[in-house]
Design an enzyme around this catalytic site. Structure first.
Site, short mmCIF file in Angstrom:
data_model
loop_
_atom_site.label_atom_id
_atom_site.label_comp_id
_atom_site.label_asym_id
_atom_site.label_seq_id
_atom_site.Cartn_x
_atom_site.Cartn_y
_atom_site.Cartn_z
CD GLU B 112 44.61 38.73 38.15
OE1 GLU B 112 45.72 39.21 37.99
OE2 GLU B 112 44.04 38.03 37.28
CB ALA B 116 45.89 38.74 46.40
CB VAL B 118 42.12 33.72 44.92
CG1 VAL B 118 41.75 32.55 45.83
CG2 VAL B 118 42.13 35.02 45.71
CE LYS B 133 43.40 38.06 49.40
NZ LYS B 133 42.38 38.51 50.35
CG ASP B 225 34.93 45.57 50.86
OD1 ASP B 225 33.99 46.20 50.33
OD2 ASP B 225 35.81 45.00 50.19
#
Lengths: 308, 436
Positions: B112, B116, B118, B133, B225
């Site tokens: 999670e 979203a 998955v 997703k 990221d």
């Protein structure tokens, strides 16, 4: 260790990518099929630095190729039910909303690009044109802005002609019709790059930005590549302020390529605050934009003989 | 500005307007959701896993036949042949269950995220495993902006080391991105193989990470990221960058990015110091951290809770930057002039011992972990670093969409603990292995 100076080397592989000659990983497959394009000119890295992108010197050629040759929208501009005047009315209103919310410049160009893409991809109900416009602006904010405007305030700005739920549904519909292909480097970055390359004065850049923004109101402008459109605005601004012979250097486009784009900008600048098309003019008449639109109308009527 | 635009008034003739409205009614049904899709939840997971053993579209038919549905979802993809599917299966049209899109079956929840959930799934179209997703719509703000940025960027990225977005499924309540299924991610892989990875595998993973980064940086996209959780790994050892929710096209200079990106541990010192203008060198720092973490089996700067602590950890290794080593550093918002009391810089292999065991690894790591952002090596340059000269030369000529593992003799070596596990398996059959 590679010092920062080493990336200034003009023979670095990434700088030649714009010619489409480099092979291997440095060229993306999509780039090969693009039409002939202006080559990355000398001084590009410095121009990027001037824009606060000095970290990207390494990829200067790529960025240049990407933003300058970004393709224009193909095909017929508007569905039959939407006239250029209707489109202009919606864009004019978007300019006002955009200014009122204090959004970034790129957001407006992206919103209008999304609107044009949507209109090209199919039909639209006329009553919903305003909703479509504001939904495009909302989506452009989601792509570009750090802080999003409230959907409720967008509804308020349209005098409650649609609800938040309708706005969010329109957003989904745009995403679906455009297949999530929202990324578009707009003409504003091109203008910044070209102006930095030409070493244009701030006053010239401001005037060029005004001309460029005026072109948003024209439905046909969507058919011009962002690079050419920005070059036309800059070239026009140079000639208006510095006399008929001055053109920005390096000339990436020939006068023959640029001249067809200029009449609509000149026309719009001379028209002044016409009803339904006044927003850009009024925005650039404000003191914080140095009354650019007023000065432009004056200079276009009485051209100056030479540089001041 | 607070106005309702009346485009009608611009209409040349009134009759025209009515005609157009009638004609448009289908293309934009007011008050109708974009697409209403019936749900299809696999109630019985056991059943699904049974059918997965016979991994063929026909094998799934038994499971599907009992699932009821009426409509196909709106799908943006034309990559799959939907017609084949329609003919292949019986579609029943009563007792509509509630929920998801019908081209894909949800099997099990994988995780999670912030916006979203998955799931592992199967494509009903070609029987392939997929990762679904599922993004739930925010009733206040509509489609999350992270989803919009991720999808619009991934649409333009096609590379063997970037996760592939197969399809996007719209339903009334949710939006589902269908990704290729990847076996695990680097964080899991490292926790399953504690104590650091095999140096050969580190080299293969690192080459792929840099290959993916060089590609997106050429497309002027920043990932922003990077962390082991976002690097997906297939059973072959293919590594793919995923989770582009914070990524963005970096060509827009007019706006300063929020510095609240990149997990603290992988955040470069310039971002920690409060710099808001950053570029591809942001991702390079993160990649450098992951590089050493793969050798060591430990995050470089773990357990750090705030920005200042993180900076001090970094200075302990790199030394405190000065205006000479990093022009402009003292003007950054979080700069602290009292830092000069910190110790002298160390060689990286003194801090992280396993770096010293592999030739050239320390040199590459030190070029990636430079405090001054402009001094960091680019992904493109890093790929031709001496450290990678041990790899077969064909790897440097691969087309974008070709995986490393298409070259013969390129494969992962078993990790130490895998060898141990197989040893244990032979000698102590009762003990089960947690490694794969």
């Amino acid at each position: 260790m590679l010092g920062p100076s080493s990336s200034f080397n003009p023979k670095s592989p990434s700088a030649s990518v714009a010619d489409g000659v480099a092979a291997g990983m440095s060229v993306s497959p999509g780039r090969r099929e693009r039409p002939p394009q202006p080559c990355a000119p000398p001084g590009l890295e410095e121009a990027l630095s001037a824009l606060g992108l000095e970290g990207e010197r390494e990829y200067a050629g790529d960025i240049f190729a990407e933003v300058m040759v970004c393709r224009a929208l193909p095909g017929r501009a508007l569905p039959r039910t939407v006239t250029p005047e209707m489109r202009a009315l919606v864009v004019d209103w978007l300019v006002q909303v955009h200014e009122y919310l204090g959004l970034a410049g790129d957001t407006l160009y992206l919103a209008v690009h999304l609107l044009d893409s949507y209109l090209r991809a199919g039909r639209v109900r006329l009553r919903r044109l305003q909703l479509l416009g504001v939904a495009c602006l909302f989506l452009a904010c989601k792509m570009e802005e750090c802080v999003l405007p409230e959907p409720a305030s967008l509804c308020l700005l349209s005098a409650g002609s649609f609800s938040r739920a309708e706005l969010l549904r329109a957003e989904r519909r745009i995403l679906s019709r455009l297949d999530f292909r929202l990324h578009h480097p707009g003409p504003l970055l091109c203008l910044g790059l070209l102006a930095a390359l030409a070493g244009s004065r701030p006053q010239v850049v401001l005037l060029a930005t005004y001309f460029l923004e005026l072109s948003l109101l024209e439905a046909e402008a969507a058919e011009w590549e962002p690079g050419r459109r920005a070059a036309a605005a800059l070239s026009l601004a140079h000639r208006v302020l510095d006399g008929a012979d001055s053109r920005p250097e390096p000339a990436l486009y020939s006068p023959a390529e640029l001249d067809p784009l200029e009449p609509c900008m000149v026309r719009a600048a001379l028209r002044g605050p016409a009803p339904g098309r006044a927003a850009v003019f009024l925005k650039y008449a404000r003191p914080q934009r140095q009354g650019t639109s007023l000065a432009a109308a004056l200079l276009l009527r009485h051209p100056q003989p030479g540089p001041p | 500005m607070g106005q309702e635009l009346c485009t009608k008034s611009l209409q040349p003739g009134c009759s025209c307007y009515h005609r157009s409205e009638g004609g448009e009614a289908r293309s934009w049904p007011r008050g109708q959701p974009v697409a209403m899709e019936p749900a299809l939840e696999l109630m019985n997971l056991k059943e699904a896993s049974c059918s997965m053993t016979s991994f063929h579209p026909q094998g799934l038919q038994a499971v599907r036949a009992r699932k009821l549905m009426n409509k196909r979802p709106r799908s943006n993809s034309n990559s799959f042949k939907e017609e084949d599917l329609r003919q292949g299966f019986q579609w029943q049209r009563k007792n509509l269950p509630f929920g998801a899109a019908s081209s894909y079956l949800n099997l099990e929840k994988l995780g999670e995220g912030s916006y979203a959930t998955v799931y592992k799934g199967i494509s009903r179209i070609n029987g392939q495993l997929v990762a679904l997703k599922v993004i739930s719509m925010n009733t206040e703000e509509g489609v999350p902006f992270t989803a919009i940025r991720e999808a619009s960027l991934l649409k333009g990225l096609k590379h063997a080391n970037i996760v592939l977005l197969h399809d996007i499924v719209h339903t009334k309540e949710t939006l589902t991105f269908v990704f290729e299924y990847m076996h695990t991610d680097l964080a899991q892989y490292m926790s399953q193989h504690p104590g650091g990875l095999h140096p050969h595998n580190v080299r293969l993973f690192m080459f792929q990470l840099l290959r993916g980064l060089a590609y997106i940086h050429h497309q002027h996209v920043l990932h922003r990221d990077l962390k082991p959780q976002n690097l997906l790994i297939s059973h072959l050892g293919e590594l793919k960058l995923a989770d582009f929710g914070l990524a963005r096209a970096k060509s827009i200079p007019s706006q300063t990015y929020s510095s609240e990106v990149v997990t603290l541990w992988y955040r470069p010192p310039d971002a920690l110091l409060g710099a808001t203008e950053y570029s591809s060198d942001l991702d390079i720092w993160g990649a450098g951290c992951i590089f050493i973490e793969m050798f060591q089996g430990q995050p470089l700067f773990p357990g750090v809770s705030n920005v200042l602590e993180q900076l001090e950890r970094i200075w302990k290794v790199l030394g405190v930057p000065t205006e000479d080593t990093w022009p402009g550093v003292s003007k950054l918002p979080n700069y602290n002039p009292e830092w000069f009391l910190m110790p002298k810089p160390h060689r990286l292999q003194i801090v992280w011992n396993r770096l010293g065991e592999v030739p050239e690894a320390e040199d590459l790591a030190s070029q990636m972990l430079k405090g001054f952002p402009r001094a960091r090596v680019s992904a493109q340059e890093a790929l031709v670093h001496e450290y990678f000269s041990a790899l077969p030369p064909q790897l440097f000529q691969l087309p974008d969409e070709e995986s490393l593992f298409t070259v013969s003799d390129v494969r992962l070596k078993p990790e130490v603990c895998d060898l141990l596990a197989s040893y244990r398996k032979n000698h102590h059959p009762a003990q089960s292995s947690k490694c794969w």
